[in-house]
Write a protein that holds these residues in place. Structure first.
Motif, mmCIF file in Angstrom:
data_model
loop_
_atom_site.group_PDB
_atom_site.id
_atom_site.type_symbol
_atom_site.label_atom_id
_atom_site.label_comp_id
_atom_site.label_asym_id
_atom_site.label_seq_id
_atom_site.Cartn_x
_atom_site.Cartn_y
_atom_site.Cartn_z
ATOM 1 N N TYR A 154 14.062 6.641 7.647
ATOM 2 C CA TYR A 154 14.343 8.019 7.261
ATOM 3 C C TYR A 154 13.205 8.628 6.427
ATOM 4 C CZ TYR A 154 16.635 12.011 5.009
ATOM 5 O OH TYR A 154 16.925 13.259 4.546
ATOM 6 N N GLY A 155 12.697 7.858 5.452
ATOM 7 C CA GLY A 155 11.618 8.350 4.594
ATOM 8 C C GLY A 155 10.381 8.709 5.390
ATOM 9 N N GLN A 156 10.047 7.866 6.370
ATOM 10 C CA GLN A 156 8.885 8.101 7.227
ATOM 11 C C GLN A 156 9.084 9.363 8.068
ATOM 12 O OE1 GLN A 156 8.070 4.744 9.759
ATOM 13 N NE2 GLN A 156 6.487 5.807 10.895
ATOM 14 N N HIS A 157 10.316 9.532 8.586
ATOM 15 C CA HIS A 157 10.628 10.708 9.391
ATOM 16 C C HIS A 157 10.572 11.980 8.540
ATOM 17 C CE1 HIS A 157 12.722 13.255 12.337
ATOM 18 N NE2 HIS A 157 13.474 13.668 11.321
ATOM 19 N N LEU A 158 11.088 11.875 7.308
ATOM 20 C CA LEU A 158 11.189 13.031 6.424
ATOM 21 C C LEU A 158 9.819 13.543 5.989
ATOM 22 C CD1 LEU A 158 13.714 14.488 5.346
ATOM 23 C CD2 LEU A 158 13.401 13.284 3.211
ATOM 24 N N SER A 159 8.831 12.659 5.919
ATOM 25 C CA SER A 159 7.494 13.064 5.480
ATOM 26 C C SER A 159 6.867 14.083 6.439
ATOM 27 C CB SER A 159 6.581 11.849 5.360
ATOM 28 O OG SER A 159 6.443 11.210 6.612
ATOM 29 N N GLY A 160 7.392 14.146 7.668
ATOM 30 C CA GLY A 160 6.889 15.121 8.632
ATOM 31 C C GLY A 160 7.499 16.499 8.474
#
Length: 219
Positions: free
Chosen positions: A44-50
């Motif tokens: 989720y964190g990786q996705h949210l950074s976009g």
């Protein structure tokens, strides 16, 4: 914490790995408008950074798919592990029969070896590779040859000792006879320091054996 109970960072304990694996594998829905993508909690964190338009008030929601949460493979019983890996086992068997003459063990050991190398566990990988190649994780062939000559053992007596030690300890401490014969042909005179691993009772941990022109002896 959600209960707002006051606590310090030292009061917090990292959850067990099996729980974190279950948590990271939960499906959640991205709260950003016009996205609504379903992703795993761990990513989720990786996705949210976009998403630069993300507001603080927006929170993701869990997707309840019903049923029990999926347990980590290593936390299952051996029977449950076999059940979950049934399809993989079938694929490995098919590959082994097609490419490796049906040697499933070699394929599985190689997969494990590649996994160790990928995680930089090179010491464990080297030991596994030595076992796979029949070298074991014991004494060097030159050392075993010097021990055989020092103790006046014949080839048959050495082979009997090799089998006994392997049967009793479960480890291949001494080299097989064919490795000794190869070492005997290629060995140059000199001293070969070694230490017993694990240490033997009533035997010095550090020992030095010498081979002089194919024979052994003290200087």
């Amino acid at each position: 914490p959600s209960c707002w109970y006051p606590c310090f960072p030292t009061d917090l304990v990292t959850p067990v790995k099996s729980f974190l694996n279950i948590l990271d594998n939960l499906s959640i829905r991205c709260p950003v408008k016009e996205c609504d993508e379903e992703i795993l909690h761990g990513k989720y964190g990786q996705h949210l950074s976009g998403h630069k338009e993300m507001k603080e008030g927006e929170l993701y929601s869990y997707i309840n798919k019903g049923g029990r949460p999926r347990q980590h493979l290593l936390s299952l019983t051996r029977r449950a592990q076999k059940h979950r890996l049934r399809e993989l086992k079938r694929q490995v068997k098919a590959f082994a029969e097609k490419e490796e003459g049906g040697d499933i063990k070699a394929v599985c050991m190689t997969l494990f070896l590649l996994a160790l190398r990928a995680k930089n566990e090179h010491k464990q990988a080297d030991e596994l590779e030595a076992i796979m190649q029949g070298r074991g994780s014991g004494l060097h062939p030159a050392v075993c040859l010097a021990i055989r000559i020092n103790t006046f053992l014949s080839c048959s007596q050495y082979h009997k000792m090799y089998r006994t030690v392997k049967a009793v300890t479960g480890r291949q401490i001494f080299q097989p006879l064919h490795a000794l014969r190869t070492a005997e042909k290629a060995l140059l005179p000199g001293y070969h320091p070694f230490e017993w691993k694990p240490p033997l009772k009533n035997v010095s941990t550090n020992t030095e054996v010498g081979i002089i022109d194919g024979l052994s002896g003290l200087p």
